[in-house]
Design a protein around this motif. Structure first.
Motif, PDB file in Angstrom:
ATOM      1  N   LEU A 199      -8.946  -9.801  -3.001  1.00  0.00           N
ATOM      2  CA  LEU A 199      -7.864  -9.045  -2.374  1.00  0.00           C
ATOM      3  C   LEU A 199      -6.716  -8.819  -3.354  1.00  0.00           C
ATOM      4  CD1 LEU A 199      -7.806 -10.623   1.193  1.00  0.00           C
ATOM      5  CD2 LEU A 199      -8.833  -8.467   0.458  1.00  0.00           C
ATOM      6  N   ARG A 200      -6.473  -9.789  -4.221  1.00  0.00           N
ATOM      7  CA  ARG A 200      -5.463  -9.573  -5.264  1.00  0.00           C
ATOM      8  C   ARG A 200      -5.893  -8.429  -6.178  1.00  0.00           C
ATOM      9  NH1 ARG A 200      -5.228 -15.594  -6.111  1.00  0.00           N
ATOM     10  NH2 ARG A 200      -6.249 -15.141  -8.085  1.00  0.00           N
ATOM     11  N   GLU A 201      -7.182  -8.350  -6.480  1.00  0.00           N
ATOM     12  CA  GLU A 201      -7.690  -7.246  -7.292  1.00  0.00           C
ATOM     13  C   GLU A 201      -7.470  -5.917  -6.573  1.00  0.00           C
ATOM     14  OE1 GLU A 201      -9.095  -5.145 -10.390  1.00  0.00           O
ATOM     15  OE2 GLU A 201      -8.752  -7.300 -10.416  1.00  0.00           O
ATOM     16  N   GLN A 202      -7.681  -5.886  -5.262  1.00  0.00           N
ATOM     17  CA  GLN A 202      -7.455  -4.663  -4.494  1.00  0.00           C
ATOM     18  C   GLN A 202      -5.975  -4.262  -4.561  1.00  0.00           C
ATOM     19  OE1 GLN A 202      -8.819  -4.688  -0.438  1.00  0.00           O
ATOM     20  NE2 GLN A 202      -7.996  -2.661  -0.027  1.00  0.00           N
ATOM     21  N   ILE A 203      -5.082  -5.237  -4.484  1.00  0.00           N
ATOM     22  CA  ILE A 203      -3.646  -4.951  -4.576  1.00  0.00           C
ATOM     23  C   ILE A 203      -3.315  -4.350  -5.943  1.00  0.00           C
ATOM     24  CG2 ILE A 203      -1.358  -6.024  -4.708  1.00  0.00           C
ATOM     25  CD1 ILE A 203      -2.399  -8.055  -2.565  1.00  0.00           C
ATOM     26  N   THR A 204      -3.934  -4.873  -6.980  1.00  0.00           N
ATOM     27  CA  THR A 204      -3.634  -4.437  -8.343  1.00  0.00           C
ATOM     28  C   THR A 204      -4.302  -3.108  -8.697  1.00  0.00           C
ATOM     29  OG1 THR A 204      -3.419  -6.726  -9.039  1.00  0.00           O
ATOM     30  CG2 THR A 204      -3.778  -5.102 -10.775  1.00  0.00           C
ATOM     31  N   SER A 205      -5.607  -2.998  -8.445  1.00  0.00           N
ATOM     32  CA  SER A 205      -6.373  -1.843  -8.927  1.00  0.00           C
ATOM     33  C   SER A 205      -6.887  -0.924  -7.828  1.00  0.00           C
ATOM     34  CB  SER A 205      -7.572  -2.327  -9.737  1.00  0.00           C
ATOM     35  OG  SER A 205      -8.501  -2.973  -8.874  1.00  0.00           O
ATOM     36  N   GLY A 206      -6.858  -1.400  -6.581  1.00  0.00           N
ATOM     37  CA  GLY A 206      -7.408  -0.614  -5.480  1.00  0.00           C
ATOM     38  C   GLY A 206      -8.875  -0.886  -5.216  1.00  0.00           C
ATOM     39  N   ILE A 207      -9.541  -1.640  -6.088  1.00  0.00           N
ATOM     40  CA  ILE A 207     -10.977  -1.889  -5.916  1.00  0.00           C
ATOM     41  C   ILE A 207     -11.200  -2.752  -4.678  1.00  0.00           C
ATOM     42  CG2 ILE A 207     -13.068  -2.900  -6.907  1.00  0.00           C
ATOM     43  CD1 ILE A 207     -11.895  -2.247  -9.670  1.00  0.00           C
ATOM     44  N   TYR A 208     -11.905  -2.197  -3.700  1.00  0.00           N
ATOM     45  CA  TYR A 208     -12.204  -2.913  -2.455  1.00  0.00           C
ATOM     46  C   TYR A 208     -13.114  -4.109  -2.724  1.00  0.00           C
ATOM     47  CZ  TYR A 208     -10.331   0.054   1.217  1.00  0.00           C
ATOM     48  OH  TYR A 208      -9.487   0.703   2.079  1.00  0.00           O
ATOM     49  N   PRO A 209     -12.973  -5.176  -1.944  1.00  0.00           N
ATOM     50  CA  PRO A 209     -13.869  -6.327  -2.113  1.00  0.00           C
ATOM     51  C   PRO A 209     -15.344  -5.946  -2.041  1.00  0.00           C
ATOM     52  CG  PRO A 209     -12.026  -6.972  -0.765  1.00  0.00           C
ATOM     53  CD  PRO A 209     -11.911  -5.467  -0.972  1.00  0.00           C
TER      54      PRO A 209
ATOM     55  N   ILE B  62       1.001  -4.441   2.193  1.00  0.00           N
ATOM     56  CA  ILE B  62       0.984  -3.774   0.894  1.00  0.00           C
ATOM     57  C   ILE B  62      -0.031  -2.642   0.964  1.00  0.00           C
ATOM     58  CG2 ILE B  62       0.491  -4.008  -1.562  1.00  0.00           C
ATOM     59  CD1 ILE B  62       1.292  -6.952  -1.308  1.00  0.00           C
ATOM     60  N   LEU B  63       0.421  -1.422   0.633  1.00  0.00           N
ATOM     61  CA  LEU B  63      -0.470  -0.277   0.519  1.00  0.00           C
ATOM     62  C   LEU B  63      -1.140  -0.359  -0.842  1.00  0.00           C
ATOM     63  CD1 LEU B  63      -1.496   2.427   1.678  1.00  0.00           C
ATOM     64  CD2 LEU B  63       0.452   3.510   0.508  1.00  0.00           C
ATOM     65  N   THR B  64      -2.460  -0.417  -0.843  1.00  0.00           N
ATOM     66  CA  THR B  64      -3.178  -0.586  -2.112  1.00  0.00           C
ATOM     67  C   THR B  64      -3.461   0.776  -2.745  1.00  0.00           C
ATOM     68  OG1 THR B  64      -5.388  -0.561  -1.122  1.00  0.00           O
ATOM     69  CG2 THR B  64      -4.259  -2.690  -1.233  1.00  0.00           C
ATOM     70  N   PRO B  65      -3.680   0.792  -4.057  1.00  0.00           N
ATOM     71  CA  PRO B  65      -4.083   2.040  -4.709  1.00  0.00           C
ATOM     72  C   PRO B  65      -5.445   2.502  -4.186  1.00  0.00           C
ATOM     73  CG  PRO B  65      -3.401   0.406  -6.339  1.00  0.00           C
ATOM     74  CD  PRO B  65      -3.499  -0.296  -5.018  1.00  0.00           C
ATOM     75  N   VAL B  66      -5.803   3.724  -4.490  1.00  0.00           N
ATOM     76  CA  VAL B  66      -7.106   4.274  -4.119  1.00  0.00           C
ATOM     77  C   VAL B  66      -8.183   3.577  -4.944  1.00  0.00           C
ATOM     78  CG1 VAL B  66      -8.528   6.364  -4.138  1.00  0.00           C
ATOM     79  CG2 VAL B  66      -6.124   6.488  -3.469  1.00  0.00           C
TER      80      VAL B  66
ATOM     81  N   VAL C 178       0.745 -10.496  -9.627  1.00  0.00           N
ATOM     82  CA  VAL C 178       0.127 -10.733  -8.318  1.00  0.00           C
ATOM     83  C   VAL C 178      -0.498 -12.119  -8.225  1.00  0.00           C
ATOM     84  CG1 VAL C 178      -2.095  -9.648  -8.834  1.00  0.00           C
ATOM     85  CG2 VAL C 178      -1.256  -9.658  -6.490  1.00  0.00           C
ATOM     86  N   GLN C 179      -1.102 -12.616  -9.305  1.00  0.00           N
ATOM     87  CA  GLN C 179      -1.748 -13.932  -9.251  1.00  0.00           C
ATOM     88  C   GLN C 179      -0.719 -15.052  -9.108  1.00  0.00           C
ATOM     89  OE1 GLN C 179      -1.865 -11.921 -11.886  1.00  0.00           O
ATOM     90  NE2 GLN C 179      -1.379 -13.050 -13.745  1.00  0.00           N
TER      91      GLN C 179
ATOM     92  N   TRP D   5      -4.760  -1.417   3.197  1.00  0.00           N
ATOM     93  CA  TRP D   5      -3.589  -2.254   3.432  1.00  0.00           C
ATOM     94  C   TRP D   5      -4.003  -3.707   3.352  1.00  0.00           C
ATOM     95  CZ3 TRP D   5       1.216  -0.224   4.154  1.00  0.00           C
ATOM     96  CH2 TRP D   5       1.293   1.116   4.488  1.00  0.00           C
ATOM     97  N   ILE D   6      -3.162  -4.524   2.747  1.00  0.00           N
ATOM     98  CA  ILE D   6      -3.365  -5.969   2.704  1.00  0.00           C
ATOM     99  C   ILE D   6      -2.109  -6.600   3.290  1.00  0.00           C
ATOM    100  CG2 ILE D   6      -3.739  -8.000   1.242  1.00  0.00           C
ATOM    101  CD1 ILE D   6      -6.053  -6.174   0.858  1.00  0.00           C
ATOM    102  N   THR D   7      -2.272  -7.492   4.257  1.00  0.00           N
ATOM    103  CA  THR D   7      -1.147  -8.221   4.832  1.00  0.00           C
ATOM    104  C   THR D   7      -1.018  -9.550   4.101  1.00  0.00           C
ATOM    105  OG1 THR D   7      -1.487  -7.159   6.981  1.00  0.00           O
ATOM    106  CG2 THR D   7      -0.172  -9.167   6.965  1.00  0.00           C
TER     107      THR D   7
END
Length: 88
Positions: free
Chosen positions: A58-68, A17-21, A47-48, A30-32
């Motif tokens: 990582l789910r937050e990164q998929i949704t909003s792009g915010i890195y861990p 999954i390509l995440t938002p910025v 996503v949850q 990217w998240i696998t």
């Protein structure tokens, strides 16, 4: 219908999954994830629900792009270098 950019992965049974910025550091990632979860996202599941086994950060990164690494500052308002926030 999903708004996520999901691609075939090099890993068997997975999708990328390509995440938002990230709004804090400006990077995209990217998240696998397991293919069944990616399929559930494509079908429109939240996503949850689609990826309950994936770390919440990582789910937050998929949704909003915010890195861990940016997540603690985003959650609690401290720990982020102000120079990383766009617009300053």
């Amino acid at each position: 219908m999903s708004h996520h950019a999901i691609y075939d992965s090099m890993q068997e049974g997975c999708a990328d999954i390509l995440t938002p910025v990230c709004p804090f550091c400006g990077q995209q990632g990217w998240i696998t994830v397991p293919q069944p979860g990616a399929d559930a996202l494509m079908e429109g599941q939240p996503v949850q629900d689609a990826l309950p086994e994936v770390d919440p950060r990582l789910r937050e990164q998929i949704t909003s792009g915010i890195y861990p690494r940016c997540f603690p500052g985003a959650e609690f308002g401290d720990g982020i270098d102000p120079d990383l926030i766009h617009g300053h």
